[in-house]
Design a protein around this motif. Sequence first.
Motif, PDB file in Angstrom:
ATOM      1  N   LEU A   1      30.587  68.204  60.043  1.00 50.55           N
ATOM      2  CA  LEU A   1      29.921  69.483  59.767  1.00 50.55           C
ATOM      3  C   LEU A   1      28.859  69.339  58.689  1.00 50.55           C
ATOM      4  O   LEU A   1      27.905  70.105  58.656  1.00 50.55           O
ATOM      5  CB  LEU A   1      30.953  70.535  59.346  1.00 50.55           C
ATOM      6  CG  LEU A   1      30.453  71.952  59.137  1.00 50.55           C
ATOM      7  CD1 LEU A   1      29.882  72.515  60.439  1.00 50.55           C
ATOM      8  CD2 LEU A   1      31.573  72.844  58.644  1.00 50.55           C
ATOM      9  N   ALA A   2      29.002  68.368  57.828  1.00 52.18           N
ATOM     10  CA  ALA A   2      28.042  68.185  56.739  1.00 52.18           C
ATOM     11  C   ALA A   2      26.658  67.904  57.317  1.00 52.18           C
ATOM     12  O   ALA A   2      26.475  67.004  58.113  1.00 52.18           O
ATOM     13  CB  ALA A   2      28.477  67.035  55.835  1.00 52.18           C
ATOM     14  N   GLY A   3      25.707  68.720  56.923  1.00 54.49           N
ATOM     15  CA  GLY A   3      24.341  68.557  57.412  1.00 54.49           C
ATOM     16  C   GLY A   3      23.397  69.341  56.529  1.00 54.49           C
ATOM     17  O   GLY A   3      23.817  70.007  55.584  1.00 54.49           O
ATOM     18  N   PRO A   4      22.121  69.281  56.829  1.00 50.72           N
ATOM     19  CA  PRO A   4      21.154  69.998  56.000  1.00 50.72           C
ATOM     20  C   PRO A   4      21.402  71.504  56.033  1.00 50.72           C
ATOM     21  O   PRO A   4      21.477  72.115  57.094  1.00 50.72           O
ATOM     22  CB  PRO A   4      19.797  69.660  56.620  1.00 50.72           C
ATOM     23  CG  PRO A   4      20.047  68.734  57.736  1.00 50.72           C
ATOM     24  CD  PRO A   4      21.510  68.564  57.917  1.00 50.72           C
ATOM     25  N   GLY A   5      21.561  72.081  54.871  1.00 53.91           N
ATOM     26  CA  GLY A   5      21.733  73.528  54.766  1.00 53.91           C
ATOM     27  C   GLY A   5      23.137  74.026  55.066  1.00 53.91           C
ATOM     28  O   GLY A   5      23.373  75.223  55.075  1.00 53.91           O
ATOM     29  N   LEU A   6      24.084  73.118  55.323  1.00 55.16           N
ATOM     30  CA  LEU A   6      25.456  73.514  55.613  1.00 55.16           C
ATOM     31  C   LEU A   6      26.381  73.048  54.497  1.00 55.16           C
ATOM     32  O   LEU A   6      26.237  71.943  53.990  1.00 55.16           O
ATOM     33  CB  LEU A   6      25.931  72.914  56.940  1.00 55.16           C
ATOM     34  CG  LEU A   6      25.156  73.324  58.179  1.00 55.16           C
ATOM     35  CD1 LEU A   6      25.674  72.572  59.393  1.00 55.16           C
ATOM     36  CD2 LEU A   6      25.251  74.813  58.404  1.00 55.16           C
ATOM     37  N   ASN A   7      27.314  73.897  54.131  1.00 53.77           N
ATOM     38  CA  ASN A   7      28.285  73.576  53.097  1.00 53.77           C
ATOM     39  C   ASN A   7      29.622  73.303  53.782  1.00 53.77           C
ATOM     40  O   ASN A   7      30.384  74.225  54.069  1.00 53.77           O
ATOM     41  CB  ASN A   7      28.396  74.728  52.099  1.00 53.77           C
ATOM     42  CG  ASN A   7      29.354  74.430  50.975  1.00 53.77           C
ATOM     43  OD1 ASN A   7      29.844  73.323  50.840  1.00 53.77           O
ATOM     44  ND2 ASN A   7      29.615  75.433  50.160  1.00 53.77           N
TER      45      ASN A   7
END
Length: 110
Positions: free
Chosen positions: A52-58
């Motif tokens: 789930l870790a990606g740009p703009g995601l917590n």
Amino acid sequence: ILVFGLIGGSDMARAYAAQLSTQNAARAGAEAAVLGVATTDAQITTYARAELAGPGLNASAATVTVTNSTVSGVNYVTVRVRYTWNTLVPWPLVPNTVTFDRSIQMRKST
């Protein structure tokens, strides 16, 4: 009008990316459990959050639930990922948060 269109379009693209990431996170956790790479619920949760870790995601804000079940002697693992996403700008008359809820169930080999 152009600025509102660009910001709105980027919000829609970000929402779509968050929805896909939530689905992929549930799938990655279930696959890790089925392949035996992750044997505990904590390890499965770690695999799901890593996906789930990606740009703009917590990823740490996501709720990951792992359920093991047996039906007619067959073992299954279900991974459910819930992630609340927020828009860049608070839009009037439009929800500013969306909760994506995806779950994947896979059969474990015995």
